[in-house]
Design an enzyme around this catalytic site. Structure first.
Site: not given
Ligand code: CA2
Length: 145
Positions: A11-12, A19, A24, A75, A78, A99, A101, A108
């Site tokens: 997601p996203n 943004r 990122y 990835n 969330a 995995e 990221h 974070r």
């Protein structure tokens, strides 16, 4: 014919480059797909690159990857921090899953420090910006030889 790697995005991640460039980077997901396709070809893989905002679709794609691919970079966005369904799907398939990221999730907010999918994966690469994906492809090359 090249062996297939699935690169799955949650997601996203479709908002990348539009943004939060401070976290990122400025690349869009289409830019990352192009980089993965090129790096995959150099490593002898055909890359099947996908994104969805839906948890169940990621579960379905992991099962599909188990049938069609030799390995997966994921990835999970969330869902990394919440999804037992993804953990179970990774365990249920017979191909290695790495995995990925973009950001260093450990540097974070505390709620991002824990990955519930990590114990089911071969390993995690995080914190190298979009290059994390390329490092994951190299890891998959190394473990699928
Ligand atoms: O660092 C990563 O790759 C993440 O998986 C990205 C996820 C985040 O929830 C994880 O904790 C770490 C977020 C996906 C992208 O979200 C955006 C939010 C705003 C603007 C652009 C993308």
């Amino acid at each position: 014919m090249s062996k297939i790697l699935f690169v799955l995005n949650g997601p996203n991640l479709n908002a990348l480059g539009k943004r939060e460039p401070g976290i990122y980077g400025g690349k869009t997901l289409a830019d990352i797909e192009a980089d993965c396709t090129a790096a995959g070809a150099e490593l002898g893989f055909s890359v099947d690159f996908r994104q969805t905002n839906h948890e169940g679709v990621l579960v379905d794609w992991l099962h599909e990857a188990g049938e069609k691919s030799v390995g997966v970079a994921i990835n999970a966005g969330a869902y990394t921090h919440t999804s037992i369904a993804l953990h179970d799907a990774i365990r249920a398939i017979g191909v290695p899953v790495v995995e990925v990221h973009i950001s260093n999730i450990h540097a974070r907010e505390e709620f991002r420090h824990k990955s519930v999918i990590a114990p089911a994966t071969k390993g995690m690469i995080c914190g190298f910006g979009p290059h994390s994906y390329i490092l994951a492809l190299h890891a998959l090359k190394n473990i699928t030889q």
